[in-house]
Write a protein that holds these residues in place. Structure first.
Motif, mmCIF file in Angstrom:
data_model
loop_
_atom_site.group_PDB
_atom_site.id
_atom_site.type_symbol
_atom_site.label_atom_id
_atom_site.label_comp_id
_atom_site.label_asym_id
_atom_site.label_seq_id
_atom_site.Cartn_x
_atom_site.Cartn_y
_atom_site.Cartn_z
ATOM 1 N N SER A 1 0.855 -1.188 0.000
ATOM 2 C CA SER A 1 0.000 0.000 0.000
ATOM 3 C C SER A 1 0.889 1.235 0.000
ATOM 4 O O SER A 1 1.843 1.321 0.765
ATOM 5 C CB SER A 1 -0.923 -0.001 1.222
ATOM 6 O OG SER A 1 -0.176 -0.136 2.419
ATOM 7 N N ILE B 1 -13.727 -4.526 -8.044
ATOM 8 C CA ILE B 1 -12.461 -5.268 -8.037
ATOM 9 C C ILE B 1 -12.687 -6.720 -8.437
ATOM 10 O O ILE B 1 -11.912 -7.292 -9.216
ATOM 11 C CB ILE B 1 -11.799 -5.155 -6.651
ATOM 12 C CG1 ILE B 1 -11.338 -3.706 -6.406
ATOM 13 C CG2 ILE B 1 -10.623 -6.105 -6.527
ATOM 14 C CD1 ILE B 1 -10.963 -3.413 -4.971
ATOM 15 N N VAL C 1 -4.670 -0.831 -7.874
ATOM 16 C CA VAL C 1 -5.846 -0.023 -7.556
ATOM 17 C C VAL C 1 -5.386 1.343 -7.089
ATOM 18 O O VAL C 1 -4.442 1.461 -6.303
ATOM 19 C CB VAL C 1 -6.726 -0.698 -6.476
ATOM 20 C CG1 VAL C 1 -7.768 0.275 -5.939
ATOM 21 C CG2 VAL C 1 -7.415 -1.926 -7.039
ATOM 22 N N PHE D 1 -7.691 -2.106 2.529
ATOM 23 C CA PHE D 1 -6.280 -2.463 2.374
ATOM 24 C C PHE D 1 -6.058 -3.949 2.630
ATOM 25 O O PHE D 1 -5.316 -4.613 1.891
ATOM 26 C CB PHE D 1 -5.413 -1.633 3.326
ATOM 27 C CG PHE D 1 -5.285 -0.190 2.914
ATOM 28 C CD1 PHE D 1 -5.500 0.204 1.619
ATOM 29 C CD2 PHE D 1 -4.938 0.778 3.838
ATOM 30 C CE1 PHE D 1 -5.377 1.525 1.236
ATOM 31 C CE2 PHE D 1 -4.811 2.110 3.473
ATOM 32 C CZ PHE D 1 -5.032 2.482 2.163
ATOM 33 N N LEU E 1 -7.279 -5.930 -0.326
ATOM 34 C CA LEU E 1 -6.395 -5.820 -1.490
ATOM 35 C C LEU E 1 -5.076 -6.547 -1.255
ATOM 36 O O LEU E 1 -4.531 -7.178 -2.165
ATOM 37 C CB LEU E 1 -6.146 -4.347 -1.811
ATOM 38 C CG LEU E 1 -7.370 -3.560 -2.300
ATOM 39 C CD1 LEU E 1 -7.052 -2.079 -2.405
ATOM 40 C CD2 LEU E 1 -7.845 -4.089 -3.645
ATOM 41 N N LYS E 2 -4.545 -6.459 -0.042
ATOM 42 C CA LYS E 2 -3.309 -7.173 0.254
ATOM 43 C C LYS E 2 -3.511 -8.679 0.146
ATOM 44 O O LYS E 2 -2.616 -9.410 -0.302
ATOM 45 C CB LYS E 2 -2.819 -6.803 1.659
ATOM 46 C CG LYS E 2 -2.144 -5.441 1.754
ATOM 47 C CD LYS E 2 -1.748 -5.130 3.194
ATOM 48 C CE LYS E 2 -1.032 -3.800 3.293
ATOM 49 N NZ LYS E 2 0.307 -3.825 2.707
ATOM 50 N N THR F 1 -1.484 -4.182 -5.721
ATOM 51 C CA THR F 1 -0.755 -3.000 -5.295
ATOM 52 C C THR F 1 -1.709 -1.814 -5.256
ATOM 53 O O THR F 1 -2.436 -1.556 -6.222
ATOM 54 C CB THR F 1 0.410 -2.701 -6.251
ATOM 55 O OG1 THR F 1 1.186 -3.885 -6.415
ATOM 56 C CG2 THR F 1 1.288 -1.589 -5.701
ATOM 57 N N THR F 2 -1.702 -1.083 -4.143
ATOM 58 C CA THR F 2 -2.661 -0.002 -3.926
ATOM 59 C C THR F 2 -1.932 1.315 -3.739
ATOM 60 O O THR F 2 -0.998 1.406 -2.942
ATOM 61 C CB THR F 2 -3.523 -0.281 -2.686
ATOM 62 O OG1 THR F 2 -4.059 -1.603 -2.765
ATOM 63 C CG2 THR F 2 -4.645 0.722 -2.571
ATOM 64 N N VAL G 1 -2.921 5.318 -2.883
ATOM 65 C CA VAL G 1 -3.955 6.276 -2.510
ATOM 66 C C VAL G 1 -3.317 7.642 -2.332
ATOM 67 O O VAL G 1 -2.157 7.755 -1.932
ATOM 68 C CB VAL G 1 -4.691 5.850 -1.223
ATOM 69 C CG1 VAL G 1 -5.363 4.504 -1.405
ATOM 70 C CG2 VAL G 1 -3.742 5.796 -0.027
#
Length: 580
Positions: A286, A370, A378, A403, A406-407, A412-413, A415
């Motif tokens: 993140s 997603i 993202v 988070f 997504l993890k 990979t995020t 923001v």
């Protein structure tokens, strides 16, 4: 007689029995089966209570329909306030064809209209008729699940509270004896979970639904009040009702056991990769880019999106302040053609104001997008605007779930977050502890001008630079400027340009001086070469003269020798004649 002593560990094993648990009927509702550790108690009664519009009927209908479609368990619905046609029309908006399920004998719907006046004329009222009617419906399709909607309509004709309580217990006991998994809906009472305050005590499982409005934003929440014979989540969980039905987002179902990767993902800015020990972000990490307005946060996010699309990866971009077309237009000014990636289905931009939905709606829509798009990266730009849809701690709770989700998928995020001019070292939402790599971008005002500076606050698991680097946003993208150090320290903007000009002028003067010296040396080399050539020519001439003199001397000596020999012959010739 002496008692034999048994080791403590043996006695403990003898007393402790392995957990068997009660049998459960999955609801098929996203998140609810996680909270209840498998579903509702099979063969028992569950009470779903709440205020008007909280979603009681919808939860019950999904339980029945999912049981018939997904688990082969036919169900019976007894509706006291709606007809079968009205129920079919209501659930059709969620994609369910109730009439088809009825025709296939998977679900039976019976609508019972209770008129209080009829009961007074008929005399004392009990539930024997309901038991006969319900029993026939169960037997006709072999039902395993039952829904009674709602309980208040059924018991509204009882004047005697003692009789009401007795009949209520009899109903719950009858359902349990039939071995069906029952869901009964009830309206919330004044200070109690239900109007009569008794149903929650005789039910094996109690679920309350709540639809509250805070700051003009509606939020639905669910809580499992009790669950006999089973562990369950005890918190309040936000849930959503949309075209896909009911979705619950349990916080406790998320953990810290997701996988991690050592693969590096380029940032899209080569110089920025250099700050991260030359490799970029970790896959599935993140990333936060925070800073004041106009410092290039969205541009950095777009550079990352473009780089990911170039690698053939899908990118999902959640824009919370700008429409997608505006983002594409704006990023073309820095040399990015995002429309190309949209056309190739590698980039999908979801744009929406945070105040349009509550936080839970945003989170569920993100989940759905997603799951449907399956991205490798993202972007949420900016998360700070979510504060307008809820309190900061609620936003943080939402981002924790996002988070972790997504993890768990190794996505990979990145923001972005808007911060004030002061307190730049603190993120607006307090999410820095959730972030693996944190960049801060800011305006630096020196000498009457503003320049952009970028610093890397932290990057877990990799070496990184601690310098504040000036960066430029140009028509060819973003580039970090090498650090320029002057007498007063690190220079940026015009001061850096002046120093670079001075260094350039100094370098140019040095180059000119070196060029002059090289020309001087070249002239001396040529003169010396000419002198050497003249000496060589003079030496050659002298050598030739000497050799000629030597040849001439040798020739003269030869001729003298020949003359001497001839003279000698002439002198000796007369003497021989005389002798003769």
């Amino acid at each position: 007689m002496q008692r034999s002593r048994v080791p403590q560990t043996t006695r403990g094993r003898a007393r402790k029995r392995g957990p068997t648990g009660i049998s459960k009927a999955p609801t098929g509702i996203s998140g609810l089966d996680q909270i209840t550790a498998g579903g509702l108690p099979r063969g028992r009664t569950t009470l779903v209570c709440g205020g008007a519009g909280s979603g009681k009927t919808l939860l019950a209908m999904e339980f029945i329909i999912n049981g018939a479609l997904e688990h082969g368990e036919p169900g019976v619905v007894i509706a006291f306030e709606e007809t079968a046609g009205e129920l079919a029309a209501n659930v059709a908006s969620l994609g369910f064809d109730l009439e088809d399920l009825i025709a296939r004998k998977l679900i039976s719907v019976d609508s019972i209209v209770l008129e209080r006046a009829e009961h007074h004329h008929a005399g004392e009222y009990d539930l024997d008729g309901l038991f006969i009617r319900l029993g026939h419906a169960i037997d006709s399709i072999g039902a395993k699940r039952v829904v009674l909607d709602t309980l208040e309509a059924l018991f509204g004709s009882f004047d005697d509270e003692l009789v009401l309580r007795a009949e209520l217990r009899r109903l719950f006991r009858w359902l349990k004896e039939r071995g069906v998994t029952a869901v009964i809906t009830g309206e919330q009472g004044d200070g109690t979970y239900t109007r009569y305050g008794l149903e929650e005590y005789v039910s094996d499982c109690v679920i309350t639904l709540d639809n509250r409005v805070v700051d003009q934003i509606s939020t639905r929440r669910l809580r499992v009040v009790k669950y006999r014979g089973s562990t369950h989540g005890t918190n309040e969980y936000p849930f959503l009702i949309d075209r896909h039905g009911l979705s619950v987002l349990p916080v406790t179902s998320l953990g810290l056991d997701y996988p991690v990767s050592t693969e590096r993902v380029p940032t899209g800015v080569a110089a920025l990769d250099g700050l991260l020990s030359g490799g970029g972000y970790f896959r599935g990490s993140s990333v936060l880019v925070s800073g004041t307005a106009g410092t290039g946060k969205s541009s950095l996010a777009a550079m990352f999106a473009d780089a990911s699309c170039r690698r053939g990866e899908r990118v999902l971009y959640f824009a919370l302040e700008e429409p997608g077309a505006q983002i594409v237009r704006n990023m073309s000014s820095i040399g990015l053609d995002l429309a190309k990636w949209q056309a190739k289905k590698r980039l999908l931009i979801h744009a929406g104001r945070p105040t349009v939905y509550g936080l839970e709606m945003h989170l569920v829509r993100m989940h759905q997008a997603i799951e449907a798009f399956a991205p490798r990266a993202v972007i949420v730009d900016p998360v700070s605007s979510l504060v307008s849809a809820g309190h900061p701690h609620e936003v943080k709770s939402m981002l924790v779930r996002l988070f972790d989700y997504l993890k768990g998928k190794q996505i990979t995020t990145l923001v972005t977050s808007l911060t004030g001019a002061e307190g730049l070292e603190e993120s607006t939402l307090g999410i820095s502890s959730l972030i693996d790599s944190w960049f801060q971008v800011r305006d630096i005002e020196i000498g009457g001008e503003r320049t952009r500076g970028l610093s890397l606050v932290k990057s877990r698991g990799m070496g990184h630079s601690n310098q504040i680097r000036e960066f430029l946003i140009t028509s060819k993208g973003i580039d970090l400027v090498p650090v320029s150090v002057g007498p007063a320290g690190v220079l940026t903007g015009s001061a850096r340009l002046n120093l670079e000009s001075e260094r350039l002028a100094s370098t140019l003067a040095m180059e000119l001086e070196l060029d002059r010296r090289e020309r001087h040396l070249e002239r001396k080399r040529k003169v010396l070469a000419a002198q050497v050539e003249a000496l060589h020519a003079e030496h050659a001439a002298e050598e030739e003269d000497t050799r000629a003199a030597i040849r001439e001397t040798h020739e003269r000596a030869r001729r003298l020798h020949e003359v001497g020999a001839l003279a000698s012959q002439l002198r000796s010739a007369p003497r021989k004649k005389a002798d003769t």
